[in-house]
Design a protein around this motif. Structure first.
Motif, PDB file in Angstrom:
ATOM      1  N   ASP A 274       0.819  -1.206   0.000  1.00  0.00           N
ATOM      2  CA  ASP A 274       0.000   0.000   0.000  1.00  0.00           C
ATOM      3  C   ASP A 274       0.856   1.260   0.000  1.00  0.00           C
ATOM      4  OD1 ASP A 274      -2.574  -1.447   0.538  1.00  0.00           O
ATOM      5  OD2 ASP A 274      -1.481  -1.989   2.342  1.00  0.00           O
ATOM      6  N   VAL A 275       2.101   1.137   0.454  1.00  0.00           N
ATOM      7  CA  VAL A 275       2.962   2.295   0.663  1.00  0.00           C
ATOM      8  C   VAL A 275       4.197   2.161  -0.218  1.00  0.00           C
ATOM      9  CG1 VAL A 275       4.222   3.659   2.365  1.00  0.00           C
ATOM     10  CG2 VAL A 275       2.157   2.431   3.044  1.00  0.00           C
ATOM     11  N   ALA A 276       4.519   3.209  -0.938  1.00  0.00           N
ATOM     12  CA  ALA A 276       5.671   3.179  -1.826  1.00  0.00           C
ATOM     13  C   ALA A 276       6.947   2.875  -1.046  1.00  0.00           C
ATOM     14  CB  ALA A 276       5.810   4.520  -2.554  1.00  0.00           C
ATOM     15  N   PHE A 277       7.809   2.074  -1.642  1.00  0.00           N
ATOM     16  CA  PHE A 277       9.064   1.707  -0.983  1.00  0.00           C
ATOM     17  C   PHE A 277      10.020   2.894  -0.980  1.00  0.00           C
ATOM     18  CE2 PHE A 277      13.361  -0.106  -0.941  1.00  0.00           C
ATOM     19  CZ  PHE A 277      13.273  -0.885   0.208  1.00  0.00           C
ATOM     20  N   VAL A 278      10.614   3.164   0.176  1.00  0.00           N
ATOM     21  CA  VAL A 278      11.577   4.256   0.323  1.00  0.00           C
ATOM     22  C   VAL A 278      12.959   3.710   0.637  1.00  0.00           C
ATOM     23  CG1 VAL A 278      12.218   6.280   1.693  1.00  0.00           C
ATOM     24  CG2 VAL A 278       9.845   5.953   0.981  1.00  0.00           C
ATOM     25  N   SER A 279      13.079   2.954   1.736  1.00  0.00           N
ATOM     26  CA  SER A 279      14.373   2.393   2.131  1.00  0.00           C
ATOM     27  C   SER A 279      14.159   1.045   2.801  1.00  0.00           C
ATOM     28  CB  SER A 279      15.115   3.323   3.110  1.00  0.00           C
ATOM     29  OG  SER A 279      15.548   4.502   2.475  1.00  0.00           O
ATOM     30  N   GLY A 280      15.229   0.269   2.829  1.00  0.00           N
ATOM     31  CA  GLY A 280      15.233  -0.987   3.562  1.00  0.00           C
ATOM     32  C   GLY A 280      16.403  -1.023   4.517  1.00  0.00           C
ATOM     33  N   LEU A 281      16.249  -1.732   5.622  1.00  0.00           N
ATOM     34  CA  LEU A 281      17.282  -1.816   6.646  1.00  0.00           C
ATOM     35  C   LEU A 281      17.638  -3.269   6.922  1.00  0.00           C
ATOM     36  CD1 LEU A 281      15.816   0.716   9.274  1.00  0.00           C
ATOM     37  CD2 LEU A 281      17.383   1.209   7.370  1.00  0.00           C
ATOM     38  N   VAL A 282      18.910  -3.516   7.136  1.00  0.00           N
ATOM     39  CA  VAL A 282      19.397  -4.805   7.625  1.00  0.00           C
ATOM     40  C   VAL A 282      20.064  -4.543   8.960  1.00  0.00           C
ATOM     41  CG1 VAL A 282      20.875  -6.791   7.192  1.00  0.00           C
ATOM     42  CG2 VAL A 282      19.731  -5.647   5.277  1.00  0.00           C
ATOM     43  N   ASN A 283      19.492  -5.086  10.018  1.00  0.00           N
ATOM     44  CA  ASN A 283      19.974  -4.824  11.378  1.00  0.00           C
ATOM     45  C   ASN A 283      20.067  -3.328  11.664  1.00  0.00           C
ATOM     46  OD1 ASN A 283      20.118  -7.574  11.772  1.00  0.00           O
ATOM     47  ND2 ASN A 283      22.326  -7.701  11.435  1.00  0.00           N
ATOM     48  N   GLY A 284      19.078  -2.590  11.177  1.00  0.00           N
ATOM     49  CA  GLY A 284      19.001  -1.159  11.452  1.00  0.00           C
ATOM     50  C   GLY A 284      19.894  -0.287  10.601  1.00  0.00           C
ATOM     51  N   LYS A 285      20.515  -0.852   9.574  1.00  0.00           N
ATOM     52  CA  LYS A 285      21.418  -0.091   8.720  1.00  0.00           C
ATOM     53  C   LYS A 285      20.911  -0.098   7.287  1.00  0.00           C
ATOM     54  CE  LYS A 285      25.400  -1.390  11.570  1.00  0.00           C
ATOM     55  NZ  LYS A 285      26.706  -2.101  11.602  1.00  0.00           N
ATOM     56  N   GLY A 286      21.003   1.058   6.630  1.00  0.00           N
ATOM     57  CA  GLY A 286      20.561   1.142   5.251  1.00  0.00           C
ATOM     58  C   GLY A 286      21.094   2.388   4.572  1.00  0.00           C
ATOM     59  N   ARG A 287      20.744   2.541   3.318  1.00  0.00           N
ATOM     60  CA  ARG A 287      21.157   3.698   2.533  1.00  0.00           C
ATOM     61  C   ARG A 287      19.957   4.197   1.730  1.00  0.00           C
ATOM     62  NH1 ARG A 287      26.784   4.258   2.286  1.00  0.00           N
ATOM     63  NH2 ARG A 287      27.884   2.496   3.244  1.00  0.00           N
ATOM     64  N   ASN A 288      19.898   5.501   1.520  1.00  0.00           N
ATOM     65  CA  ASN A 288      18.810   6.069   0.736  1.00  0.00           C
ATOM     66  C   ASN A 288      19.284   6.376  -0.669  1.00  0.00           C
ATOM     67  OD1 ASN A 288      19.221   9.265   0.375  1.00  0.00           O
ATOM     68  ND2 ASN A 288      20.073   8.630   2.355  1.00  0.00           N
ATOM     69  N   ARG A 289      18.325   6.430  -1.595  1.00  0.00           N
ATOM     70  CA  ARG A 289      18.685   6.578  -3.004  1.00  0.00           C
ATOM     71  C   ARG A 289      19.175   7.978  -3.348  1.00  0.00           C
ATOM     72  NH1 ARG A 289      14.109   3.169  -3.332  1.00  0.00           N
ATOM     73  NH2 ARG A 289      12.646   4.830  -3.895  1.00  0.00           N
ATOM     74  N   LYS A 290      18.756   8.986  -2.589  1.00  0.00           N
ATOM     75  CA  LYS A 290      19.156  10.359  -2.900  1.00  0.00           C
ATOM     76  C   LYS A 290      20.626  10.616  -2.588  1.00  0.00           C
ATOM     77  CE  LYS A 290      14.697  12.690  -2.453  1.00  0.00           C
ATOM     78  NZ  LYS A 290      13.940  13.763  -1.734  1.00  0.00           N
ATOM     79  N   SER A 291      21.082  10.129  -1.457  1.00  0.00           N
ATOM     80  CA  SER A 291      22.472  10.352  -1.044  1.00  0.00           C
ATOM     81  C   SER A 291      22.988   9.085  -0.377  1.00  0.00           C
ATOM     82  CB  SER A 291      22.562  11.546  -0.089  1.00  0.00           C
ATOM     83  OG  SER A 291      21.613  11.421   0.967  1.00  0.00           O
ATOM     84  N   PRO A 292      23.249   8.043  -1.165  1.00  0.00           N
ATOM     85  CA  PRO A 292      23.620   6.742  -0.598  1.00  0.00           C
ATOM     86  C   PRO A 292      24.923   6.758   0.180  1.00  0.00           C
ATOM     87  CG  PRO A 292      23.940   6.771  -2.980  1.00  0.00           C
ATOM     88  CD  PRO A 292      23.187   8.008  -2.637  1.00  0.00           C
ATOM     89  N   GLU A 293      25.777   7.726  -0.085  1.00  0.00           N
ATOM     90  CA  GLU A 293      27.057   7.773   0.632  1.00  0.00           C
ATOM     91  C   GLU A 293      26.866   8.126   2.107  1.00  0.00           C
ATOM     92  OE1 GLU A 293      26.018  11.865  -0.517  1.00  0.00           O
ATOM     93  OE2 GLU A 293      26.008   9.926  -1.561  1.00  0.00           O
ATOM     94  N   LYS A 294      25.701   8.638   2.488  1.00  0.00           N
ATOM     95  CA  LYS A 294      25.475   9.049   3.870  1.00  0.00           C
ATOM     96  C   LYS A 294      24.952   7.910   4.746  1.00  0.00           C
ATOM     97  CE  LYS A 294      24.478  13.901   2.824  1.00  0.00           C
ATOM     98  NZ  LYS A 294      23.480  14.997   2.957  1.00  0.00           N
ATOM     99  N   GLY A 295      24.521   6.847   4.149  1.00  0.00           N
ATOM    100  CA  GLY A 295      23.945   5.759   4.931  1.00  0.00           C
ATOM    101  C   GLY A 295      25.005   4.806   5.460  1.00  0.00           C
TER     102      GLY A 295
END
Length: 667
Positions: A274-295
């Protein structure tokens, strides 16, 4: 115990995220949720158990404190996350509030997101005192997978087994850890709370684990979807318009708009969330598509030649994932409280609430390998398997497929198999329930004599009028609504105050054979009386359909899903035999009997019901109490995809003397 609970659930959709304060050390303590050395099931006598003033020994005994926190697990700062604080945070709420406003955010939230892993041995006692320093809303904790035999009131379901724990009050959970296996804990308060980070790992080690000699170390892997807005805000957007929130930020909710060719014959693309996918986490860690170097990326350290037992938990609120280690085979040995025979797999599809254990042998050349975790429409958020002696993984490896895999590559490399068009090596129990075989050592046999058959139909706001045959049927909440209809009875939708609105029924109280609904203000477990003969609690009613069962009855549940979306169904307090899944929306005994497996089906506490499909399960009602059965997509449960089995509640037993009345603090 000192407890405080809420007498009204009007806050149940409020913003909520949590922070935990730990005040005692767990008998199994790990410094990293993802990395745990070999735990070979020591006996209670040989372990360092904690003992309270009354002489009771605990495998785990801590105090957790709930509050708002700023965090950025994928590199984007947001409010309303879950963090773990130590003893330094034991301050009164007003002092903390002033300090927080003065000092601002803290790095601790990122370092300790999500909540603390709980590791104990089978039949250990677990004690967690939940202190709610979150000033926005109430809270509870559900111990997903635990039987709670004779402790129904510790199941953590608001308005069913307890009242919400009010801000600045607390509730003590105390129960026996059973059954063994990979489980998890999470908020069961409504409004998307566990999607905001209110979850953590729960492992119950078995000293007699049949695979204890087949691996050298353990690795823990908790995967989750993640958004940049609190879950309650997303739910509000959904109920207001049924438009997937933030499409501009996240891209398409599904993998573009066209239908994959292999699914066109089924009449269109099956929606994934129902909700567009934004980010995923593995053990609380992830990266976002806009600025992946910050994750940040989770890295599993391994050593060539060793064998690792991965305990995988899908703690998602909405999305299902496909997990596939690059260049490595998996030997699946467990799912959802069921030990299984070894099954080789190159990928696993898991839905919200699912758990899988698999053994991975580090038999590749020293280097870095991706542990791909992707949505079923091709968005990837990989972890890294790093061999001892390998260089640091590159940003390219850690962000592979982050913005969406190439469509052809995704479809041929796993997308089509995630939809059930499987090839050898791909494990998707939703489309092939016989893919896993229960271990012969499991002494549970399938009862063939059935005492009760319950028919449950999944209904959404878009198909209600068609199913009930009434073009004028009222649909509160508009198109976005989800329900469970039991035995052609009424079905319910919840309002913002949790007061149920009956769409079709016979007023506010009715009985249909053994299915009943009541709108009185008492949670179900309050039927048990205190020593003074009065109900223990009072609170606004929960309002799902209740199926009344006698202790010891064998029950078949037939789930019919005429909607296009898959639904991960979870049963509290019991396991069920997964007898079969079919590719038509409604079960037909004559047509579908040959698809049922009554000889050796897996015995689990959850299973995915695919879209436009039926599923048949069977369980033994041998645990007295009120046990909810619901879709584990958080938004769906809130809207009405939930029911309860009342199993001889008069046999639950006497509640603890200090079990609270709602809205009070009881010494």
């Amino acid at each position: 115990m000192v407890l405080g609970l809420q007498s009204s659930s009007r806050l149940f959709l409020g913003l909520c995220a949590f922070t935990l304060v730990t005040t005692a050390r767990c008998a199994y303590q790990s410094g990293d949720i993802g990395r745990t050395s070999r735990l070979r099931g020591a006996s209670a006598a040989s372990r360092d158990l904690q003992t309270n003033a009354n002489g009771t020994s605990y495998g785990y005994n801590q105090t957790w404190t709930v509050r708002f926190e700023m965090c950025a697990p994928d590199g984007i700062l947001r409010q309303g996350c879950f963090a773990v604080w130590g003893d330094e945070f034991v301050v009164d709420p007003l002092t903390w509030s002033a300090q927080y406003r003065q000092n601002g955010t803290s790095n601790y939230a990122n370092e300790r997101f999500p909540g603390p892993p709980v590791q104990v041995t089978l039949n250990d006692r677990v004690s967690v005192t939940l202190r709610n320093f979150n000033y926005q809303s109430g809270a509870t904790i559900h111990w997903h997978g635990m039987y709670q035999m004779n402790t129904n009131w510790m199941d953590g379901v608001p308005t069913v087994t307890q009242c919400l724990t009010l801000p600045f009050q607390h509730f003590k959970y105390d129960f026996v850890a059973s059954p063994a296996g990979t489980h998890w804990w999470h908020s069961h308060a409504f409004g998307g709370q566990y999607g905001d980070g209110v979850y953590g790992l729960l492992v119950v080690h078995d000293p007699e684990d049949p695979y204890r000699n087949d691996y050298d170390e353990e690795r823990h892997m908790v995967v989750a979807d993640y958004w940049h807005e609190p879950g309650s805000m997303l739910l509000g957007q959904l109920t207001a318009s049924f438009v997937s929130p933030n499409p501009a930020e996240s891209g398409e909710a599904f993998y573009e708009s066209e239908t994959p060719p292999a699914l066109a014959k089924e009449g269109g693309f099956k929606p994934l969330s129902d909700v567009a996918f934004v980010s995923g986490l593995v053990n609380g860690k992830g990266r976002n598509r806009k600025s992946p170097e910050k994750g940040q990326t989770e890295v599993f350290e391994v050593e060539a030649g060793k064998r690792y037992r991965f305990r995988l938990v899908c703690a998602a609120s909405s999305w299902a994932f496909r997990v596939a280690p690059e260049g490595h085979n998996m030997e699946v040995i467990y799912t959802n409280a069921q030990m299984t025979e070894k099954r080789n797999a190159t990928s696993i599809t898991c839905g919200p609430g699912d758990r899988f254990d698999f053994i991975l042998t580090a038999n590749q050349p020293v280097g870095n390998y991706r542990m791909d975790v992707s949505t079923l429409n091709g968005y990837n958020f990989p972890a890294i398997i790093r061999y001892k002696g390998a260089p640091e993984p590159t940003l390219q490896q850690m962000t592979h497929g982050l913005s969406g895999l190439d469509k052809a590559t995704w479809w041929e490399g796993g997308g089509k198999r995630a939809f059930g068009l499987q090839e050898e090596g791909d494990l998707n129990v939703s489309y092939d329930p016989s893919a896993l075989v229960p271990l012969a050592s499991d002494d549970e046999t399938v009862p063939l004599q059935v005492d009760r058959v319950v028919n449950v139909t999944v209904m959404s706001g878009s198909n209600i009028k068609q199913i009930v045959g009434d073009p004028n049927a009222h649909v509160p909440g508009g198109i976005y609504a989800w329900y469970l209809r039991v035995d052609d009875g009424p079905f319910l939708q919840y309002t913002m105050t949790s007061t149920p609105a009956i769409l079709i029924g016979k007023g506010n109280n009715f009985t249909l054979e053994d299915v009943s609904f009541r709108s009185d203000p008492l949670p179900f477990v309050s039927d048990a009386k205190g020593k003074d003969g009065n109900p223990i609690q009072d609170m606004a009613g929960f309002g799902p359909n209740i199926v009344n069962l006698k202790l010891g009855q064998t029950v078949d549940v037939i789930l019919n899903n005429p909607t296009g979306m898959a639904h991960p169904m979870h049963l509290h307090g019991n396991r069920f035999w997964l007898l079969g899944i079919g590719d038509s929306a409604f079960f037909d005994e004559e047509r579908d009997a040959s698809k049922l497996n009554e000889e050796n089906p897996i015995l689990v506490d959850g299973a995915m019901l695919p879209g436009l499909s039926w599923m048949k399960i069977r369980f033994k009602a041998d645990n007295p109490g009120y046990w909810v059965f619901h879709c584990h997509i958080d938004w769906h449960m809130v809207m009405g995809m939930v029911m309860a089995f009342a199993v001889s509640p008069e046999e639950v037993g006497e509640l603890p003397e200090d079990f609270p009345r709602c809205g009070t603090t009881v010494a």
